[in-house]
Design an enzyme around this catalytic site. Structure first.
Site, PDB file in Angstrom:
ATOM      1  N   THR A 127      -9.579   1.713   0.185  1.00  0.00           N
ATOM      2  CA  THR A 127      -9.816   2.712   1.234  1.00  0.00           C
ATOM      3  C   THR A 127     -10.305   4.001   0.578  1.00  0.00           C
ATOM      4  O   THR A 127      -9.782   4.384  -0.473  1.00  0.00           O
ATOM      5  CB  THR A 127      -8.496   2.983   1.991  1.00  0.00           C
ATOM      6  OG1 THR A 127      -8.012   1.758   2.504  1.00  0.00           O
ATOM      7  CG2 THR A 127      -8.711   3.966   3.141  1.00  0.00           C
ATOM      8  N   GLY A 181      -8.951  -6.966  31.774  1.00  0.00           N
ATOM      9  CA  GLY A 181      -9.779  -8.105  32.164  1.00  0.00           C
ATOM     10  C   GLY A 181     -11.116  -8.070  31.443  1.00  0.00           C
ATOM     11  O   GLY A 181     -11.179  -7.718  30.256  1.00  0.00           O
ATOM     12  N   ARG A 233      -7.902   0.486  39.072  1.00  0.00           N
ATOM     13  CA  ARG A 233      -8.491  -0.817  39.403  1.00  0.00           C
ATOM     14  C   ARG A 233      -7.695  -1.473  40.533  1.00  0.00           C
ATOM     15  O   ARG A 233      -6.457  -1.555  40.473  1.00  0.00           O
ATOM     16  CB  ARG A 233      -8.447  -1.697  38.148  1.00  0.00           C
ATOM     17  CG  ARG A 233      -8.790  -3.131  38.358  1.00  0.00           C
ATOM     18  CD  ARG A 233     -10.273  -3.328  38.512  1.00  0.00           C
ATOM     19  NE  ARG A 233     -10.607  -4.753  38.555  1.00  0.00           N
ATOM     20  CZ  ARG A 233     -11.798  -5.201  38.853  1.00  0.00           C
ATOM     21  NH1 ARG A 233     -12.788  -4.362  39.135  1.00  0.00           N
ATOM     22  NH2 ARG A 233     -12.029  -6.499  38.860  1.00  0.00           N
ATOM     23  N   GLU A 276      -1.063  -1.835   2.705  1.00  0.00           N
ATOM     24  CA  GLU A 276       0.154  -1.162   2.227  1.00  0.00           C
ATOM     25  C   GLU A 276       1.393  -2.062   2.351  1.00  0.00           C
ATOM     26  O   GLU A 276       2.497  -1.603   2.664  1.00  0.00           O
ATOM     27  CB  GLU A 276       0.321   0.208   2.897  1.00  0.00           C
ATOM     28  CG  GLU A 276      -0.848   1.112   2.526  1.00  0.00           C
ATOM     29  CD  GLU A 276      -0.612   2.583   2.662  1.00  0.00           C
ATOM     30  OE1 GLU A 276       0.547   3.009   2.645  1.00  0.00           O
ATOM     31  OE2 GLU A 276      -1.614   3.305   2.768  1.00  0.00           O
ATOM     32  N   GLY A 277       1.151  -3.346   2.107  1.00  0.00           N
ATOM     33  CA  GLY A 277       2.210  -4.358   2.171  1.00  0.00           C
ATOM     34  C   GLY A 277       2.141  -5.104   3.493  1.00  0.00           C
ATOM     35  O   GLY A 277       2.315  -4.513   4.550  1.00  0.00           O
ATOM     36  N   THR A 278       1.880  -6.411   3.405  1.00  0.00           N
ATOM     37  CA  THR A 278       1.793  -7.245   4.608  1.00  0.00           C
ATOM     38  C   THR A 278       3.147  -7.263   5.344  1.00  0.00           C
ATOM     39  O   THR A 278       4.179  -6.866   4.779  1.00  0.00           O
ATOM     40  CB  THR A 278       1.456  -8.698   4.225  1.00  0.00           C
ATOM     41  OG1 THR A 278       2.509  -9.165   3.365  1.00  0.00           O
ATOM     42  CG2 THR A 278       0.122  -8.807   3.491  1.00  0.00           C
ATOM     43  N   GLU A 317      -6.058  -6.087  -6.266  1.00  0.00           N
ATOM     44  CA  GLU A 317      -7.079  -6.747  -7.079  1.00  0.00           C
ATOM     45  C   GLU A 317      -7.413  -8.087  -6.450  1.00  0.00           C
ATOM     46  O   GLU A 317      -6.659  -8.565  -5.589  1.00  0.00           O
ATOM     47  CB  GLU A 317      -6.535  -6.987  -8.491  1.00  0.00           C
ATOM     48  CG  GLU A 317      -6.182  -5.714  -9.228  1.00  0.00           C
ATOM     49  CD  GLU A 317      -5.829  -5.966 -10.688  1.00  0.00           C
ATOM     50  OE1 GLU A 317      -5.691  -7.137 -11.084  1.00  0.00           O
ATOM     51  OE2 GLU A 317      -5.704  -4.975 -11.415  1.00  0.00           O
TER      52      GLU A 317
HETATM   53  N1  CAA Z   1      11.256   1.873  -5.774  1.00  0.00           N
HETATM   54  C1  CAA Z   1      11.467   1.888  -7.105  1.00  0.00           C
HETATM   55  N2  CAA Z   1      11.366   0.789  -7.900  1.00  0.00           N
HETATM   56  C2  CAA Z   1      11.030  -0.362  -7.312  1.00  0.00           C
HETATM   57  C3  CAA Z   1      10.803  -0.459  -5.922  1.00  0.00           C
HETATM   58  C4  CAA Z   1      10.938   0.731  -5.145  1.00  0.00           C
HETATM   59  N3  CAA Z   1      10.715   0.747  -3.819  1.00  0.00           N
HETATM   60  N4  CAA Z   1      10.489  -1.731  -5.615  1.00  0.00           N
HETATM   61  C5  CAA Z   1      10.536  -2.424  -6.793  1.00  0.00           C
HETATM   62  N5  CAA Z   1      10.848  -1.584  -7.787  1.00  0.00           N
HETATM   63  C6  CAA Z   1      11.041  -1.917  -9.195  1.00  0.00           C
HETATM   64  C7  CAA Z   1      12.152  -2.944  -9.335  1.00  0.00           C
HETATM   65  O1  CAA Z   1      13.411  -2.346  -9.406  1.00  0.00           O
HETATM   66  C8  CAA Z   1      11.781  -3.645 -10.621  1.00  0.00           C
HETATM   67  O2  CAA Z   1      12.189  -2.850 -11.710  1.00  0.00           O
HETATM   68  P1  CAA Z   1      12.971  -3.467 -12.948  1.00  0.00           P
HETATM   69  O3  CAA Z   1      12.047  -4.505 -13.545  1.00  0.00           O
HETATM   70  O4  CAA Z   1      13.202  -2.313 -13.815  1.00  0.00           O
HETATM   71  O5  CAA Z   1      14.204  -4.092 -12.377  1.00  0.00           O
HETATM   72  C9  CAA Z   1      10.257  -3.617 -10.618  1.00  0.00           C
HETATM   73  O6  CAA Z   1       9.869  -2.552  -9.729  1.00  0.00           O
HETATM   74  C10 CAA Z   1       9.660  -4.921 -10.145  1.00  0.00           C
HETATM   75  O7  CAA Z   1      10.126  -5.130  -8.834  1.00  0.00           O
HETATM   76  P2  CAA Z   1      10.324  -6.566  -8.194  1.00  0.00           P
HETATM   77  O8  CAA Z   1      10.962  -7.488  -9.203  1.00  0.00           O
HETATM   78  O9  CAA Z   1      10.990  -6.387  -6.891  1.00  0.00           O
HETATM   79  O10 CAA Z   1       8.799  -7.024  -8.029  1.00  0.00           O
HETATM   80  P3  CAA Z   1       8.192  -8.257  -7.276  1.00  0.00           P
HETATM   81  O11 CAA Z   1       7.163  -8.834  -8.134  1.00  0.00           O
HETATM   82  O12 CAA Z   1       9.282  -9.154  -6.761  1.00  0.00           O
HETATM   83  O13 CAA Z   1       7.412  -7.576  -6.039  1.00  0.00           O
HETATM   84  C11 CAA Z   1       7.079  -6.594  -3.891  1.00  0.00           C
HETATM   85  C12 CAA Z   1       8.014  -6.836  -5.059  1.00  0.00           C
HETATM   86  C13 CAA Z   1       7.924  -5.818  -2.887  1.00  0.00           C
HETATM   87  C14 CAA Z   1       6.554  -7.862  -3.262  1.00  0.00           C
HETATM   88  C15 CAA Z   1       5.900  -5.697  -4.368  1.00  0.00           C
HETATM   89  O14 CAA Z   1       5.073  -6.376  -5.294  1.00  0.00           O
HETATM   90  C16 CAA Z   1       5.043  -5.174  -3.231  1.00  0.00           C
HETATM   91  O15 CAA Z   1       5.402  -4.199  -2.578  1.00  0.00           O
HETATM   92  N6  CAA Z   1       3.862  -5.826  -2.988  1.00  0.00           N
HETATM   93  C17 CAA Z   1       2.926  -5.322  -1.998  1.00  0.00           C
HETATM   94  C18 CAA Z   1       1.957  -4.371  -2.600  1.00  0.00           C
HETATM   95  C19 CAA Z   1       1.283  -3.512  -1.588  1.00  0.00           C
HETATM   96  O16 CAA Z   1       1.914  -2.885  -0.726  1.00  0.00           O
HETATM   97  N7  CAA Z   1      -0.047  -3.398  -1.688  1.00  0.00           N
HETATM   98  C20 CAA Z   1      -0.775  -2.521  -0.841  1.00  0.00           C
HETATM   99  C21 CAA Z   1      -1.999  -2.053  -1.536  1.00  0.00           C
HETATM  100  S1  CAA Z   1      -2.293  -0.361  -1.370  1.00  0.00           S
HETATM  101  C22 CAA Z   1      -3.136  -0.164   0.077  1.00  0.00           C
HETATM  102  O17 CAA Z   1      -3.193  -1.024   0.905  1.00  0.00           O
HETATM  103  C23 CAA Z   1      -3.694   1.182   0.267  1.00  0.00           C
HETATM  104  C24 CAA Z   1      -4.837   1.291   1.169  1.00  0.00           C
HETATM  105  O18 CAA Z   1      -5.959   1.402   0.723  1.00  0.00           O
HETATM  106  C25 CAA Z   1      -4.604   1.416   2.629  1.00  0.00           C
END
Ligand code: CAA
Length: 384
Positions: A163, A344, A273, A368-370, A132
């Site tokens: 995407t 080059g 080259r 998909e996550g930086t 978002e």
């Molecule tokens: N599997 C299962 N549960 C998980 C998990 C996993 N891999 N990772 C976290 N959780 C759970 C945690 O256990 C926690 O649960 P409880 O509250 O029950 O304990 C809950 O989820 C919250 O987790 P965190 O407290 O770890 O959350 P956070 O706010 O600290 O964030 C983060 C963690 C890893 C930074 C996460 O927010 C994240 O991955 N952010 C990146 C998002 C992303 O990848 N976006 C990409 C967009 S999609 C895209 O790009 C597609 C495209 O079009 C190409």
């Protein structure tokens, strides 16, 4: 331990290679230039069974393993990362999510045609809507609301950088139902693009993967039946995290392909080259670059395959997929910059492809996550 691909893996790799060279290479510069979605290529991928590679044949998929997926993603990404990102999102975010957590009805109605990539002869694919305007890395801060209205959810909000935004028929939308519950108040809803209140808004004008259609999607009072929620109430954030762990194997493989595509071009160029009376590959300055490229690419490949193997063998792959993604994407960025350098002046013009691969590489460090998020995941995993 075996470091050899099976006959079947080699066949899939060859099929992906032939598809990339014969169907993706012609027109790739033009599609990049004009930001044209590779519809024809995606329809062909559907015919090859590559849009639902790991889905059970019972639900329209090809029943292949994740190792096959990595091999196919690498080959296609060597040539056209706009094609491969569409394939990756459909396979690992949409199909995997629905296959693993969807209800039987959702699998029949949505997974089956999405895995086939077609419905009634027309393109039919999915998109994953998590990001978002103010919730990218901080994915729990969802502002999109799915208000519980009894037998349906009322969906309102805006999703960014989606995407397959305009080409998808089905969206998996992550939205907040109960803010007081934080990450446990989030749901994943299946929304059809042609439902009232869904707007496909601005298309992004991007640095790389320009053939891929990246859009803002807006929801205004969209009524989503409860039957379209994936999993239990409040499962949406866990759904997103679990699905993204597999998605990261896809993007790592895409980065690997971009890197190996650029390396192969640099190797070939350096053997033709000439400068200072010999092929530039014979100059140590260039040879060392090629040696480093080959070594880093091999390391990235092994990380991708290990993550895939873990997924195929029911081992938790959260750590290995993040390691593969951060390493492969940083390799892709480094290798493509060096590949331009080896070329080059020619590297700076479009006909030689490496400048496009360099632009395409950048997004693999972001979506998909930086790289920073991958390090958070890795750090938490090794410290727990
Ligand atoms: N599997 C299962 N549960 C998980 C998990 C996993 N891999 N990772 C976290 N959780 C759970 C945690 O256990 C926690 O649960 P409880 O509250 O029950 O304990 C809950 O989820 C919250 O987790 P965190 O407290 O770890 O959350 P956070 O706010 O600290 O964030 C983060 C963690 C890893 C930074 C996460 O927010 C994240 O991955 N952010 C990146 C998002 C992303 O990848 N976006 C990409 C967009 S999609 C895209 O790009 C597609 C495209 O079009 C190409």
């Amino acid at each position: 331990m075996q470091f050899q691909l099976s006959e079947e893996h080699l066949m899939i790799q060859k099929a992906a290679h032939d598809f990339a060279v014969n169907e993706c290479l012609p027109g790739v510069i033009d599609r990049d230039e004009h930001q044209r979605f590779p519809r024809e290529q995606i329809m062909q991928l559907a015919d090859l069974g590559f849009m639902g590679m790991m889905v059970n044949p019972e639900y329209g998929g090809s029943g292949m393993d994740t190792v096959s997926y990595v091999l196919a993603m690498e080959e296609i990404s060597k040539i056209d990362a706009s094609v491969s990102v569409c394939m990756s999102v459909n396979n690992s975010l949409v199909c995997y999510g629905l296959q693993s957590y969807g209800s039987e009805e959702q699998k029949q109605q949505y997974l089956t045609p999405i895995a086939q990539g077609k419905k009634d002869g027309e393109l039919y694919i999915g998109a994953f809507l998590l990001s978002e305007p103010e919730a990218g890395s901080d994915a729990t801060s969802q502002q999109t609301k799915a208000e519980d209205m009894g037998d349906y959810y009322l969906l309102n909000g805006t999703k960014n950088w989606i995407t397959n935004g305009s080409s998808a028929s089905v969206y998996l939308v992550i939205a907040q139902t109960d803010a007081s519950k934080g990450s446990r108040g989030i749901n994943c809803l299946i929304v059809e693009k042609n439902w009232p209140g869904v707007t496909v808004a601005a298309k992004e004008n991007k640095l790389g993967i320009r053939g891929s259609d990246t859009h803002t999607i807006m929801f205004t009072d969209v009524k989503v039946p409860k039957a379209n929620r994936v999993g239990e109430d409040g499962f949406g954030f866990t759904f997103a995290m679990k699905t993204l762990a597999g998605g990261r194997i896809g993007i790592a493989s895409q980065a690997l392909g971009i890197a190996s595509g650029a390396y192969e071009l640099a190797l070939k160029y350096s053997k033709t080259r000439k400068a200072f009376g010999k092929e530039i590959a014979q100059h140590q300055a260039i040879q060392f670059k090629l040696a480093d490229m080959a070594t880093r690419i091999e390391a990235a490949r092994l990380l991708c395959l290990k993550a895939a193997w873990e997924k195929d063998n029911g081992i938790d792959y959260t750590l290995s997929s993040s390691m593969a993604k951060v390493f492969a994407s940083e390799t892709a960025m480094w290798v493509t910059v060096e590949a331009v350098q080896v070329h080059g002046g020619y590297g700076f013009v479009k006909e030689y492809h490496v400048e496009r691969l360099m632009r395409d590489a950048k997004i693999t460090q972001i979506y998909e996550g930086t790289s920073e998020v991958q390090r958070i995941v890795i750090g938490r995993s090794i410290l727990k």
